[in-house]
Design an enzyme around this catalytic site. Structure first.
Site, PDB file in Angstrom:
ATOM      1  N   LYS A  33       4.281  -0.204   4.683  1.00 39.05           N
ATOM      2  CA  LYS A  33       3.922  -0.234   6.102  1.00 39.05           C
ATOM      3  C   LYS A  33       3.868  -1.660   6.653  1.00 39.05           C
ATOM      4  O   LYS A  33       4.302  -1.897   7.785  1.00 39.05           O
ATOM      5  CB  LYS A  33       2.603   0.496   6.333  1.00 39.05           C
ATOM      6  CG  LYS A  33       1.379  -0.137   5.687  1.00 39.05           C
ATOM      7  CD  LYS A  33       0.130   0.663   5.997  1.00 39.05           C
ATOM      8  CE  LYS A  33      -1.077   0.063   5.297  1.00 39.05           C
ATOM      9  NZ  LYS A  33      -1.381  -1.304   5.729  1.00 39.05           N
ATOM     10  N   THR A  34       3.337  -2.607   5.864  1.00 38.07           N
ATOM     11  CA  THR A  34       3.252  -3.986   6.352  1.00 38.07           C
ATOM     12  C   THR A  34       4.646  -4.559   6.576  1.00 38.07           C
ATOM     13  O   THR A  34       4.908  -5.244   7.568  1.00 38.07           O
ATOM     14  CB  THR A  34       2.465  -4.866   5.357  1.00 38.07           C
ATOM     15  OG1 THR A  34       1.171  -4.294   5.143  1.00 38.07           O
ATOM     16  CG2 THR A  34       2.308  -6.279   5.897  1.00 38.07           C
ATOM     17  N   ASP A 218      -2.415  -2.522  12.704  1.00 37.27           N
ATOM     18  CA  ASP A 218      -2.340  -2.035  11.328  1.00 37.27           C
ATOM     19  C   ASP A 218      -3.673  -1.389  10.945  1.00 37.27           C
ATOM     20  O   ASP A 218      -4.720  -1.700  11.511  1.00 37.27           O
ATOM     21  CB  ASP A 218      -2.029  -3.206  10.389  1.00 37.27           C
ATOM     22  CG  ASP A 218      -1.584  -2.740   9.012  1.00 37.27           C
ATOM     23  OD1 ASP A 218      -1.317  -1.529   8.836  1.00 37.27           O
ATOM     24  OD2 ASP A 218      -1.514  -3.590   8.101  1.00 37.27           O
ATOM     25  N   GLU A 219      -3.634  -0.481   9.967  1.00 38.59           N
ATOM     26  CA  GLU A 219      -4.839   0.201   9.457  1.00 38.59           C
ATOM     27  C   GLU A 219      -5.620   0.869  10.598  1.00 38.59           C
ATOM     28  O   GLU A 219      -6.846   0.801  10.678  1.00 38.59           O
ATOM     29  CB  GLU A 219      -5.745  -0.789   8.705  1.00 38.59           C
ATOM     30  CG  GLU A 219      -5.082  -1.528   7.565  1.00 38.59           C
ATOM     31  CD  GLU A 219      -4.809  -0.645   6.348  1.00 38.59           C
ATOM     32  OE1 GLU A 219      -5.058   0.584   6.416  1.00 38.59           O
ATOM     33  OE2 GLU A 219      -4.334  -1.181   5.323  1.00 38.59           O
ATOM     34  N   GLN A 249      -6.112   7.923   4.028  1.00 39.13           N
ATOM     35  CA  GLN A 249      -6.843   6.807   3.425  1.00 39.13           C
ATOM     36  C   GLN A 249      -7.963   6.319   4.328  1.00 39.13           C
ATOM     37  O   GLN A 249      -8.396   5.175   4.224  1.00 39.13           O
ATOM     38  CB  GLN A 249      -5.883   5.652   3.108  1.00 39.13           C
ATOM     39  CG  GLN A 249      -4.848   5.989   2.044  1.00 39.13           C
ATOM     40  CD  GLN A 249      -4.062   4.765   1.596  1.00 39.13           C
ATOM     41  OE1 GLN A 249      -4.566   3.893   0.902  1.00 39.13           O
ATOM     42  NE2 GLN A 249      -2.804   4.696   1.993  1.00 39.13           N
ATOM     43  N   ARG A 599      -3.697   3.967  -6.471  1.00 41.36           N
ATOM     44  CA  ARG A 599      -3.682   2.554  -6.856  1.00 41.36           C
ATOM     45  C   ARG A 599      -2.843   2.350  -8.115  1.00 41.36           C
ATOM     46  O   ARG A 599      -2.472   1.223  -8.437  1.00 41.36           O
ATOM     47  CB  ARG A 599      -5.096   2.031  -7.153  1.00 41.36           C
ATOM     48  CG  ARG A 599      -6.121   2.080  -6.019  1.00 41.36           C
ATOM     49  CD  ARG A 599      -5.618   1.497  -4.733  1.00 41.36           C
ATOM     50  NE  ARG A 599      -5.054   2.539  -3.889  1.00 41.36           N
ATOM     51  CZ  ARG A 599      -4.263   2.317  -2.855  1.00 41.36           C
ATOM     52  NH1 ARG A 599      -3.908   1.091  -2.551  1.00 41.36           N
ATOM     53  NH2 ARG A 599      -3.799   3.323  -2.134  1.00 41.36           N
TER      54      ARG A 599
END
Length: 749
Positions: A33-34, A218-219, A249, A599
């Site tokens: 995504k980044t 973002d986020e 998330q 993770r």
């Protein structure tokens, strides 16, 4: 342009080139995504759709913002450094500096950090004499500001939400007044005052609405109410708002994050284009498949399914260990095996739901010379509440220990301030004795107030009680329980609700460590235990390895990745956590589990304990529902058989199978004698649990019951029927318990 898009997959490229209008990018774990956001900014600049300073990019941490700046700068785009790229709070500070006078501040206003905030609130509490000082006023004030509740509104809006609403409202009002007098803002003000500025001065809002042609966040799943308002205000004119996040998330509700911001984005921007980034570049096929199976059980989600082109990889490993100590031993053994095969320690992580769980792994790693580091938390024996209790024990063993005396003489508060301590010290100097010896003259110390004398007398008597119990060779756990009761330590912790649960868990874990020590050590007694703790700390401090296994809560692991992940404590009441079960907040717990699972890149281990030592008693636990939700084909053979045995109620088979395999995964192994002893203990405890009671019909999940010993509880699940029916119950005071319906002394409420 082709070069810019060549490294992107189809969905990423689609998100990049569609720049006009609102866009929601639902980005799964490890889906890049980044990279997508950075390339979208670069594309806007490359296509001359906006000047750099007409682009606003927001994220949640300074580290993330700096990483985005570095990556955009590395692309060599003209004046890319002029893009407004920062955190929400940095944006607020930048805008408010320019317009502070409009809301009653000067441009050189100071920003109070959390420590400054606590000090100012403490002054406010002193000024309003008579209020309960131990309340965590800063937490309540922060939540009020994030929800845009003013001091004047607080009492009415929050009526019935807690026991201190009126007091909090008083402190909140005085705190705001003092902030203004100091020309200061706290972190929450940087956002709420920006909203206020825009509301009261439409011309200022219009300026920034025109300025920012493109806004990227973002986020977005982590935004709170004030951040949501800011977003809506700034994007109103151009509507070129791109928010990126993962509803699966969203794990920060306790910090004020509101998942509805991302779930209901279409309601605010009906013309939205939704893009799903579902290709995971991080994890193996089995890990992705297992994670998908778990998160699919949530109802509050937009719906996406991760896939990967990575290899299927090894099966997800599940182990049902006998107790917490064996769980730590198993994890240590697998860490050593993987390290011997070439995997560095820092490529591995142990993730747990609560900080208190770190203790068993810290001790096991130290005893096996495995270097580790705690991320986002203090080492267990360095935690404030742990050091408090140990200081009481140290002073009971050694009355000459002035350092321990100074730590706890007024913990909890007993009317002994710094002035009283100075008088006690002067008297001790006069008598040439220790502070504890001076305390025995509590009625003779000059200039000590009546309140201070009473407090010193009470403290002295507690320490004397500890000393006498040590001489009578009472167990360490029993002595510690005496301390906790005499000083009402749990009430002291409860007065600070934002940390009470975590600190209580740490104290309970400390008591468990004492019972473990007495069971497993050749030496006994408080002095031996304190030596054991000191040696653990000394060994830990002497390590100097650069490679360390990472120990952290799942919350702290978000955004990180590791080759091998050990997700431990997978039991009902622990993960999902008891507090969430009581609040019916299982979906956030499931999202947290999903974060932990994703993770892992190559290997994912999940472990549970059949029983754990809680405050000196062995408590039985059921395997977490999240483990049962995993697609069985993703699990290793041992894990599959363990779950099959439990589901079919084949308890004897389960025990025999588990003990037979135990030597394989224990560094020291477990002898047959140990297994026999533990099996007998299990049978004894089951017999002790069978108390006379009547059979109840039609019990179901959600029913309230009353237990003669445990009090009121809510049934979580009902398994089996007839004589073998087992209830899993969440009790308000005692946590999760498993009860045989036929024998448990319970009645319906």
């Amino acid at each position: 342009m082709s070069k810019l898009l060549s490294s992107l997959n189809e969905q990423q490229a689609y998100a990049v080139i569609n720049t006009e209008g609102p866009m929601l990018i639902l980005a799964g774990a490890g889906s890049g995504k980044t990279r997508t956001i950075i390339h979208k900014i670069a594309y806007i600049l490359e296509q001359n759709k906006a000047m750099p300073d007409e682009i606003l990019a927001l994220t949640f941490t300074n580290k993330a913002a700096q990483e985005m700046k570095n990556r955009i700068a590395s692309m060599g785009l003209y004046h890319a450094e002029r893009v407004w790229m920062s955190t929400f709070h940095s944006l607020g500070a930048r805008i408010l500096r320019r317009h502070a006078a409009l809301i009653g501040y000067t441009s050189d206003f100071v920003i109070y950090d959390e420590d400054d905030k606590k000090k100012l609130i403490k002054e406010c509490v002193k000024q309003l004499d008579g209020l309960v000082p131990e309340i965590s006023y800063e937490k309540y004030i922060s939540r009020a500001k994030e929800s845009r509740i003013s001091p004047q509104e607080y009492e009415n809006v929050m009526e019935g939400k807690n026991n201190y609403v009126q007091q909090i409202a008083q402190i909140y009002g005085l705190y705001e007044k003092r902030l203004k007098e100091c020309n200061a803002m706290d972190f929450q003000d940087l956002l709420s005052n920006m909203v206020l500025l825009f509301e009261e001065h439409p011309a200022v809002l219009e300026y920034y609405q025109k300025k920012f042609k493109y806004i990227l966040i973002d986020e977005y799943q982590d935004t709170n109410y004030v951040q949501y308002l800011l977003t809506a205000q700034l994007a109103q004119k151009h509507q070129n708002l791109c928010v990126c996040g993962d509803d699966d998330q969203s794990i920060y509700a306790f910090r004020g994050a509101d998942i509805r911001n991302i779930l209901e984005f279409e309601k605010d921007f009906p013309a939205v284009t939704t893009v799903k980034l579902e290709q995971n570049y991080r994890s193996s096929g089995n890990i992705i498949r297992a994670s998908n199976a778990v998160i699919a059980n949530n109802m509050q989600r937009k719906g996406k399914r991760l896939f990967t082109k990575n290899e299927t990889g090894q099966a997800v490993v599940f182990r049902h260990c006998y107790d917490g100590r064996e769980e730590a031993r198993y994890v240590a053994s697998e860490v050593l095996k993987r390290n011997m095969k070439g995997l560095s320690y820092d490529a591995m992580a142990v993730l747990y739901r609560t900080n208190a769980q770190s203790r068993a792994f810290e001790e096991m790693f130290l005893s096996n010379a495995i270097p580790y580091q705690l991320i986002g938390g203090m080492k267990f024996y360095d935690r404030e509440e742990v050091k408090d209790i140990l200081a009481y024990l140290r002073l009971g063993v050694n009355g000459q220990d002035d350092i321990s005396f100074m730590r706890i003489y007024n913990v909890p508060r007993r009317g002994l301030g710094t002035g009283a301590l100075q008088k006690i010290r002067q008297f001790a100097d006069f008598k040439s004795c220790s502070l504890m010896a001076a305390a025995s003259y509590y009625n003779e110390i000059p200039a000590l107030s009546a309140k201070a004398k009473a407090g010193l007398k009470g403290f002295y008597q507690v320490i004397e009680g500890i000393r006498s119990r040590i001489e009578e060779k009472e167990s360490i756990g029993a002595i510690t329980k005496y301390i906790l009761d005499e000083i009402a330590y749990f009430d002291y912790l409860d007065s600070k609700p934002d940390t009470a649960e975590q600190k209580t868990e740490n104290v309970n874990e400390l008591i468990s460590s004492m019972y473990e020590f007495e069971q497993n050590s050749e030496e006994t007694g408080v002095a031996a235990y304190l030596q054991h703790v000191s040696l653990i700390s000394a060994i830990d401090e002497s390590g100097d390895s650069q490679e360390r296994v990472n120990l952290m809560t799942v919350h702290n692991a978000k955004g990180l990745e590791f080759d091998a992940v050990f997700l431990v404590g997978m039991e009902e009441g622990l993960f999902p956590h008891f507090g969430s079960l009581m609040e019916n907040n299982n979906e956030e717990e499931r999202r947290l589990c999903y974060v932990g699972m994703t993770r892992a890149k190559q290997a994912l281990y999940m472990t549970a304990a059949r029983e754990r030592l809680i405050r000196g008693r062995f408590e039985r636990f059921s395997i977490s529902r999240f483990v049962f939700e995993i697609d069985r084909e993703c699990l290793d053979e041992i894990g599959q058989k363990a779950l099959y045995a439990i589901e079919k109620g084949q308890k004897q088979f389960e025990l025999e199978y588990d003990f037979a395999d135990r030597e394989y995964y224990s560094p020291q192994g477990l002898t047959g004698a140990n297994a026999t002893t533990q099996s007998k203990r299990l049978q004894t405890e089951e017999r002790l649990q069978k108390k006379s009671g009547s059979m109840l019909d039609d019990l179901k999940a959600g029913d309230k019951i009353k237990h003669e010993q445990f009090g009121i509880g809510t049934i979580i699940s009902v398994k089996g029927e007839g004589e073998g029916q087992i209830l899993q119950v969440a009790f308000v005071q005692m946590g999760i318990k498993n009860l045989l319906t036929q024998y448990a002394p319970i009645t319906k409420v």
